[in-house]
Scaffold this motif. Sequence first.
Motif: not given
Length: 513
Positions: A104-122
Amino acid sequence: MVHGGDKDKLAGRGGAILTRRNLLELASLAFATTAIPPGLMAAKAAASPDEAAQGVSPIMDKLSKYMSEAGERALPAEVVEKAKHHILDTLAAIISGSEIRPGRAAIEFVRAYGGKEVATVVASNIVCGPIEAALANGVLAHADETDDSHGPSRSHPGVSVVPAALAAGEQFGISGKHFLRAVTLGYDVGTRVTMCMGGPDYQAATHRSTHGTVATFGAGAAAGCAAGLGAQQMRLLLDYSAQQTSGIGAWSRDAEHMEKAFLFGGKPAAGGVTAAMLIRAGWTGVDDVFSGPDNFFEAYAPRENGVIKADPAQLADKLGERYEITRTNIKKWTVGSPIQAPLDALAGFFKQRSFTADDVQKVVVRIASDEANTVSNREMPDICLEHMVAVMLLDKTATFRSAHDKARMKDPAVMRQRAKVEVVADPRIDARRPRREAIVEVMLADGTQLSEWVRDVRGTADNPMPRDEVVAKARDLMTPVLGAANCSILIEKVLALESVKDIRELRPALQRS
């Protein structure tokens, strides 16, 4: 080199895969390198003229060429099947890991970080940059104790290799066949690095983490294969992997499994993708980090009386003949590796005769010394041997849910059974390491004594789980998160990866609707 139709896709993108902003963000991840004087390299004459001129050893020459050709090299049918099992098992670990705190912490981190939409967060609805996606999926993969393990190198290769291959594969739009080959290469390269320095003894001698070391090189190799790097680029990739190698044995003190997930999966997966993208964009470095002054082994290998204890030749030993993915274990039980054998033994006892937890007077579990230190009286239920034996006695099985029910560790009924369990570090099992074996002795109230020395744990190379068992485990882990329909679609696609034209086709099935 890349496989078939993927070559045109990669060529079409050229080197412009990083924006100026990306490069600035990645600059902090790169390490300064210096050229190795060719005259100081060993055994130049055995290398090809071009490699010899650059100071490349025969071992590096063989390894880097093998790596560069992996994307187009056909794999034996049994290796392909095994690779599918490990990809599915790792994806199941990622998906089930999304329900646990590190995930859950990893998902929250990348959601807040953002970035170009290229790869899937499973197991999410996030699409972001490939480096961030590799980080998140690597943490998700080892948020729990569900993933695979490789005994000879003492590592969990899948949690870094599969996320790195997936993220880089989506960046370059590789085929399912190419993805299978990239994953297989990651297992082959990463595991050989610690095996050539003593395997499990490497961490004991140096206090450096075998898991972090294997993961860094494995993820780099997988991402480099997905990126279609040539032989000279693969040498630079190995250099950048060496510069990113880190991790010390202190991870075992992490009571929340979060640092462990970062070290085993997230950090090396992200680092592998970073290295592959930087090298493909034209970054330079050292042509052979495994030989010459200040090489990898001088920095990392154990020493005895000042002499380096390493055999670099093992880096290229039996490449294309012995595939390490076929020697990697898939866990039957979603608990720490040292707990697998004891649970196997108890499951066998239940088949021999009928008895209840209250019929048991005492349980003695004999395991290796290092394993006892890892799983005896731990705070986390799925890594606590005494607790999981108690749960098994009461439930007659151990499920993902029961292995993660921390509140149950204070249940009086469980605590009463746990008090019967004794864990013993046994020198007979020490002598069998790195195998995960155990001797389990159960004394019943009627005087019956049950004893089993589990030598071949279910899911290991010597007692493998067939496809249907791997699928059943994956389905059990994934369905509560993705739903039955998506789960079935994902399983079908993974088991037919050779027919997947673009690995991004997996995205709809990998994410929550």
